[in-house]
Write a protein that holds these residues in place. Structure first.
Motif, PDB file in Angstrom:
ATOM      1  N   ASN A 142       9.791   2.979  -0.703  1.00 42.31           N
ATOM      2  CA  ASN A 142      10.658   3.534   0.330  1.00 42.31           C
ATOM      3  C   ASN A 142      10.760   2.523   1.465  1.00 42.31           C
ATOM      4  OD1 ASN A 142      11.927   4.926   2.376  1.00 42.31           O
ATOM      5  ND2 ASN A 142      10.498   6.643   2.414  1.00 42.31           N
ATOM      6  N   ASP A 143      11.972   1.984   1.697  1.00 42.11           N
ATOM      7  CA  ASP A 143      12.161   0.956   2.732  1.00 42.11           C
ATOM      8  C   ASP A 143      11.911   1.484   4.136  1.00 42.11           C
ATOM      9  OD1 ASP A 143      12.729  -0.999   0.925  1.00 42.11           O
ATOM     10  OD2 ASP A 143      14.909  -0.832   1.094  1.00 42.11           O
ATOM     11  N   ARG A 144      11.907   2.798   4.308  1.00 40.84           N
ATOM     12  CA  ARG A 144      11.676   3.392   5.626  1.00 40.84           C
ATOM     13  C   ARG A 144      10.235   3.876   5.790  1.00 40.84           C
ATOM     14  NH1 ARG A 144      15.067   0.638   8.247  1.00 40.84           N
ATOM     15  NH2 ARG A 144      17.220   0.876   7.565  1.00 40.84           N
ATOM     16  N   GLU A 145       9.388   3.446   4.892  1.00 38.14           N
ATOM     17  CA  GLU A 145       7.949   3.715   5.002  1.00 38.14           C
ATOM     18  C   GLU A 145       7.277   2.390   5.338  1.00 38.14           C
ATOM     19  OE1 GLU A 145       4.309   5.397   2.137  1.00 38.14           O
ATOM     20  OE2 GLU A 145       6.370   5.327   1.398  1.00 38.14           O
ATOM     21  N   TYR A 146       6.375   2.390   6.309  1.00 36.73           N
ATOM     22  CA  TYR A 146       5.799   1.135   6.794  1.00 36.73           C
ATOM     23  C   TYR A 146       4.272   1.200   6.694  1.00 36.73           C
ATOM     24  CZ  TYR A 146      10.524   0.751   8.596  1.00 36.73           C
ATOM     25  OH  TYR A 146      11.894   0.720   8.700  1.00 36.73           O
ATOM     26  N   LEU A 204       0.812  -1.214   0.000  1.00 39.68           N
ATOM     27  CA  LEU A 204       0.000   0.000   0.000  1.00 39.68           C
ATOM     28  C   LEU A 204       0.847   1.267   0.000  1.00 39.68           C
ATOM     29  CD1 LEU A 204      -2.832  -0.983   2.526  1.00 39.68           C
ATOM     30  CD2 LEU A 204      -2.643  -1.469   0.085  1.00 39.68           C
ATOM     31  N   ARG A 205       2.144   1.138  -0.264  1.00 44.08           N
ATOM     32  CA  ARG A 205       2.993   2.328  -0.300  1.00 44.08           C
ATOM     33  C   ARG A 205       2.797   3.127  -1.579  1.00 44.08           C
ATOM     34  NH1 ARG A 205       8.743  -0.278   0.768  1.00 44.08           N
ATOM     35  NH2 ARG A 205       7.718  -1.985  -0.382  1.00 44.08           N
ATOM     36  N   PHE A 206       2.087   2.577  -2.529  1.00 43.73           N
ATOM     37  CA  PHE A 206       1.831   3.283  -3.797  1.00 43.73           C
ATOM     38  C   PHE A 206       0.459   2.855  -4.302  1.00 43.73           C
ATOM     39  CE2 PHE A 206       3.683  -0.777  -4.699  1.00 43.73           C
ATOM     40  CZ  PHE A 206       3.094  -1.218  -5.872  1.00 43.73           C
ATOM     41  N   GLY A 207      -0.048   3.578  -5.295  1.00 48.71           N
ATOM     42  CA  GLY A 207      -1.385   3.309  -5.819  1.00 48.71           C
ATOM     43  C   GLY A 207      -1.390   2.220  -6.872  1.00 48.71           C
ATOM     44  N   MET A 208      -1.647   2.611  -8.129  1.00 44.46           N
ATOM     45  CA  MET A 208      -1.667   1.672  -9.241  1.00 44.46           C
ATOM     46  C   MET A 208      -2.663   0.538  -9.001  1.00 44.46           C
ATOM     47  SD  MET A 208       1.889   0.574 -11.185  1.00 44.46           S
ATOM     48  CE  MET A 208       2.953   1.713 -10.342  1.00 44.46           C
ATOM     49  N   GLU A 209      -3.852   0.879  -8.504  1.00 44.07           N
ATOM     50  CA  GLU A 209      -4.868  -0.135  -8.231  1.00 44.07           C
ATOM     51  C   GLU A 209      -5.465  -0.685  -9.516  1.00 44.07           C
ATOM     52  OE1 GLU A 209      -7.814   0.726  -5.313  1.00 44.07           O
ATOM     53  OE2 GLU A 209      -6.459   1.931  -4.071  1.00 44.07           O
ATOM     54  N   LYS A 248       9.016  -0.897  -8.285  1.00 46.18           N
ATOM     55  CA  LYS A 248      10.463  -1.049  -8.075  1.00 46.18           C
ATOM     56  C   LYS A 248      11.241  -0.275  -9.124  1.00 46.18           C
ATOM     57  CE  LYS A 248      10.192  -5.730  -6.082  1.00 46.18           C
ATOM     58  NZ  LYS A 248      10.458  -7.168  -6.350  1.00 46.18           N
ATOM     59  N   GLU A 249      10.862  -0.444 -10.382  1.00 45.60           N
ATOM     60  CA  GLU A 249      11.593   0.184 -11.473  1.00 45.60           C
ATOM     61  C   GLU A 249      11.469   1.704 -11.449  1.00 45.60           C
ATOM     62  OE1 GLU A 249      10.622  -1.475 -15.246  1.00 45.60           O
ATOM     63  OE2 GLU A 249      11.105  -3.535 -14.651  1.00 45.60           O
ATOM     64  N   LEU A 250      10.341   2.216 -10.992  1.00 48.98           N
ATOM     65  CA  LEU A 250      10.106   3.661 -10.983  1.00 48.98           C
ATOM     66  C   LEU A 250      10.514   4.319  -9.662  1.00 48.98           C
ATOM     67  CD1 LEU A 250       6.618   3.661 -12.758  1.00 48.98           C
ATOM     68  CD2 LEU A 250       8.845   4.221 -13.778  1.00 48.98           C
ATOM     69  N   GLY A 251      11.086   3.528  -8.747  1.00 49.69           N
ATOM     70  CA  GLY A 251      11.567   4.085  -7.484  1.00 49.69           C
ATOM     71  C   GLY A 251      10.464   4.560  -6.557  1.00 49.69           C
ATOM     72  N   VAL A 254      10.093 -10.289   9.700  1.00 48.80           N
ATOM     73  CA  VAL A 254       9.879  -9.044  10.446  1.00 48.80           C
ATOM     74  C   VAL A 254      11.193  -8.286  10.591  1.00 48.80           C
ATOM     75  CG1 VAL A 254       9.227  -8.053  12.672  1.00 48.80           C
ATOM     76  CG2 VAL A 254       7.858  -9.905  11.693  1.00 48.80           C
ATOM     77  N   VAL A 255      12.235  -9.008  11.010  1.00 46.20           N
ATOM     78  CA  VAL A 255      13.538  -8.368  11.201  1.00 46.20           C
ATOM     79  C   VAL A 255      14.069  -7.841   9.874  1.00 46.20           C
ATOM     80  CG1 VAL A 255      15.904  -8.663  12.032  1.00 46.20           C
ATOM     81  CG2 VAL A 255      14.037  -9.879  13.161  1.00 46.20           C
ATOM     82  N   MET A 256      13.936  -8.623   8.806  1.00 45.09           N
ATOM     83  CA  MET A 256      14.409  -8.207   7.489  1.00 45.09           C
ATOM     84  C   MET A 256      13.789  -6.877   7.072  1.00 45.09           C
ATOM     85  SD  MET A 256      13.944 -10.155   3.814  1.00 45.09           S
ATOM     86  CE  MET A 256      12.180  -9.780   3.729  1.00 45.09           C
ATOM     87  N   LEU A 257      12.479  -6.746   7.228  1.00 40.40           N
ATOM     88  CA  LEU A 257      11.798  -5.518   6.825  1.00 40.40           C
ATOM     89  C   LEU A 257      12.174  -4.348   7.722  1.00 40.40           C
ATOM     90  CD1 LEU A 257       8.292  -7.004   5.995  1.00 40.40           C
ATOM     91  CD2 LEU A 257       9.954  -6.115   4.370  1.00 40.40           C
ATOM     92  N   MET A 258      12.297  -4.595   9.014  1.00 45.83           N
ATOM     93  CA  MET A 258      12.655  -3.510   9.929  1.00 45.83           C
ATOM     94  C   MET A 258      14.095  -3.055   9.716  1.00 45.83           C
ATOM     95  SD  MET A 258      10.698  -4.605  13.460  1.00 45.83           S
ATOM     96  CE  MET A 258      11.119  -3.066  14.294  1.00 45.83           C
ATOM     97  N   ALA A 259      14.969  -3.981   9.332  1.00 44.73           N
ATOM     98  CA  ALA A 259      16.374  -3.646   9.109  1.00 44.73           C
ATOM     99  C   ALA A 259      16.625  -3.088   7.713  1.00 44.73           C
ATOM    100  CB  ALA A 259      17.247  -4.881   9.328  1.00 44.73           C
ATOM    101  N   GLY A 260      15.620  -3.174   6.825  1.00 43.23           N
ATOM    102  CA  GLY A 260      15.816  -2.739   5.448  1.00 43.23           C
ATOM    103  C   GLY A 260      16.760  -3.651   4.696  1.00 43.23           C
ATOM    104  N   ALA A 261      16.851  -4.933   5.126  1.00 42.23           N
ATOM    105  CA  ALA A 261      17.733  -5.901   4.475  1.00 42.23           C
ATOM    106  C   ALA A 261      17.071  -6.453   3.215  1.00 42.23           C
ATOM    107  CB  ALA A 261      18.078  -7.035   5.435  1.00 42.23           C
ATOM    108  N   GLN A 262      17.889  -6.989   2.323  1.00 38.50           N
ATOM    109  CA  GLN A 262      17.381  -7.500   1.060  1.00 38.50           C
ATOM    110  C   GLN A 262      17.014  -8.980   1.121  1.00 38.50           C
ATOM    111  OE1 GLN A 262      16.776  -5.356  -1.551  1.00 38.50           O
ATOM    112  NE2 GLN A 262      17.305  -3.926   0.088  1.00 38.50           N
ATOM    113  N   SER A 263      17.457  -9.675   2.176  1.00 39.24           N
ATOM    114  CA  SER A 263      17.226 -11.118   2.273  1.00 39.24           C
ATOM    115  C   SER A 263      17.156 -11.508   3.743  1.00 39.24           C
ATOM    116  CB  SER A 263      18.373 -11.870   1.583  1.00 39.24           C
ATOM    117  OG  SER A 263      18.384 -13.235   1.950  1.00 39.24           O
TER     118      SER A 263
END
Length: 595
Positions: free
Chosen positions: A428-432, A298-303, A422-425, A546-555
């Motif tokens: 935001n990993d710091r948006e939850y 839900l960080r972006f539209g494109m419904e 993803k391609e259009l940037g 949970v930890v991956m998303l909170m840490a902004g990790a890729q894996s």
């Protein structure tokens, strides 16, 4: 020759010296990150789990012997240093918490030396993952990995404290259990004491936590280790951790309320992020209709928008035929991308085909109001205007359409909107952005097995108003199930459980399980249900996710101390491995064949 710590005691970790007074004596210990000589002074970066601290060696202060010893230091030597904390004489390093400080060394002990590491220990390493995992004990020294592991520990601590304050008891459940072949494959453990018989490692503590509710423990949780022998996937681990919980005398709202408090507490204390409550809820049907996914980002539209009405009467046979066959025509708007090159659109078509699409149609509203489309020659002006109106497109927008079965349209466009974001940037990993997905289907029909299967597990309760469809139309029945989704990733899920024996029996009937089969698999739970079982419900989080998303990790491998690679092997300890014949004999086993 390695030296001992005798007589020395660490006074501070590297970053903790910011709390010490300038001019005070400190003793720090860690690993040499780098060292350099400049103007007769040795500058050394000392690293421990807290961070990096600059050490300086000047012969006039530390003496000739210590200075000579410091000249021999190399990367990853483990050292102890005693000295005087000073304000940096040169320019401060604003990127370090200790960037305005340095330790003027007086004493140095080389606790152990290091060979040249197979790769440089640094943040955001570009070294191949296979090499890093082979030497994971070195990889774990990287500051970014250490931050992730420290965050993982902090989250676990907050979870334990928060749930304890909410009246939960931490109770451990067994890891050697009975195999239950429903779902993913079990890892099996042969028994030496009971020849020819096997334990299984738990895929989850599901049945045990329900038994704990039968036992009156009211609110249970644990950080549970779980195991699944699943097919290979890049970011899936054969062993993982769940934040697992179960509650008695509750319904959906009660479970959600407890977990919203838990989520809010974790994010505030660990990331200083305020999660707004209540978290939005969305039915499974709405999520699939609007986003083509039961875990929408839900960080972006494109419904997704449905243009089946106009498609059914237009002159474009691909659209018309899809609708007449009971399918749909749906599209998404990519804002400001009307000028997207045809080569790029063709690449998106190939991407969509990977998710089952036969192709993609496009329409662009150019600046000035003109329309460019791959199918406009089959439409009249009224059809074009109606599509633009339904989609809500503006000048400069690109529309992409899929025409197929409803499920395929959702699958294709759901994946496409995320790929474009993803391609259009747009991510935001710091948006939850959290959302609860509710009212999942209770059953799904397996064409392969010619029977209905439980979408979650066979102990999930249905919504009371759907009871009338249980036998006549099982596919229409909704479950009292709920997933918590964060930024397009399902981080947890659970359900209200069946606790009445007659309803549980009916559930088994629909799933095609005979009484004998049900008793063989779940007899101990069904037996317990004869002795006053309370209404209960639960939820489990994928702790690693949970930890991956909170840490902004890729894996998730970046937030686990000792992960395995995608074929479930451990490159560091070289597991799995063969065992001695003697061990097999003790277990009454022999290897029939090996690939």
């Amino acid at each position: 020759m390695p030296e001992s710590m005798r007589g020395l005691k660490r006074s501070h970790r590297c970053q903790e010296v910011i709390n010490a007074a300038i001019g005070s004596e400190v003793t720090v210990m860690g690993w040499v990150a780098k060292n350099r000589v400049k103007g007769g002074i040795i500058f050394l970066d000392l690293r421990d789990r807290s961070g990096i601290l600059q050490i300086i060696f000047e012969e006039e202060h530390c003496g000739k012997e210590v200075f000579a010893k410091a000249q021999k230091l190399r990367a990853e030597f483990c050292v102890a240093i005693k000295g005087k904390l000073e304000k940096r004489s040169g320019a401060a390093n604003e990127e370090l918490a200790t960037g305005h400080l340095e330790v003027e060394a007086r004493e140095l002990r080389i606790l152990s030396e290091s060979e040249t590491p197979p790769f440089h220990i640094e943040e955001d390493s570009k070294t191949k993952e296979e090499l890093r995992l082979k030497y994971r004990y070195l990889d774990l020294r990287r500051p970014d990995i250490q931050k992730n592991i420290i965050m993982r520990s902090r989250i676990a601590t907050v979870v334990r404290r928060c749930l304890s304050e909410l009246g939960f008891l931490e109770i451990e459940t067994p890891t050697l259990i009975k195999s239950s072949p429903e779902g993913a494959r079990d890892y099996l453990v042969p028994s030496r004491v009971h020849p020819g018989k096997f334990y299984a490692l738990p895929q989850s503590p599901q049945l045990f936590k329900q038994l704990l509710m039968c036992s009156g423990y009211d609110r249970y949780f644990q950080l549970a280790r779980c195991y699944r022998d699943e097919d290979l996937r890049a970011d899936r681990q054969p062993e993982f951790t769940q934040i697992d919980m179960e509650l008695s005398f509750v319904d959906v709202d009660d479970v959600i309320e407890v977990n919203e408090l838990l989520i809010k507490t974790i994010f505030k204390e660990v990331l200083d992020v305020d999660v707004k409550l209540p978290i939005q809820r969305m039915s499974y049907a709405e999520a699939m209709e609007r986003f083509g996914s039961d875990k929408p980002d839900l960080r972006f539209g494109m419904e997704l928008k449905d243009i089946s009405t106009v498609a059914s009467k237009c002159g474009f046979s691909v659209f018309k035929d899809a609708v007449s066959a009971g399918g749909a025509v749906k599209g998404i708007i990519v804002s400001g991308q009307a000028g997207m090159p045809r080569k790029k659109i063709d690449a998106l078509v190939e991407f969509a085909k990977g998710y089952g699409a036969k192709g993609l149609a496009y329409m662009a509203v150019e600046n000035g109001g003109g329309v460019k489309s791959s199918f406009s020659k089959f439409l009249n002006e009224s059809d074009i205007n109606e599509i633009i109106d339904i989609m809500g497109a503006k000048e400069g927008d690109l529309m992409l359409f899929a025409a197929d079965k409803k499920a395929i349209c959702a699958q294709v466009l759901g994946a496409l909107r995320v790929e474009l974001a993803k391609e259009l940037g747009l991510l935001n990993d710091r948006e939850y952005e959290f959302v609860w997905i509710t009212e999942f289907p209770l059953f799904e029909f397996s064409e392969e097995e010619n029977r209905y299967k439980a979408v979650h597990h066979p102990f999930t309760m249905f919504m009371e108003e759907d009871m009338q469809y249980l036998e006549s139309d099982p596919g229409r029945v909704r479950a009292k199930a709920y997933d918590i989704v964060l930024n397009g990733t399902e981080i947890g899920g659970g359900s209200v459980r069946i606790y009445q024996s007659d309803i549980q029996s009916k559930m088994f009937d629909i799933l095609g399980l005979s009484k004998k089969e049900a008793n063989e698999r779940f007899g101990y739970l069904l037996e317990a249900f004869k002795y006053g079982v309370p209404p209960h419900a639960g939820l489990a989080y994928g702790f690693d996710r949970v930890v991956m998303l909170m840490a902004g990790a890729q894996s998730i491998r970046d937030v686990m101390a000792f992960p395995k690679v995608k074929d479930a092997s451990d490159l560091m300890i070289e597991a799995p491995d063969s065992v001695e014949e003697k061990q097999l004999d003790e277990l009454g086993l022999e290897i029939k064949n090996s690939r």
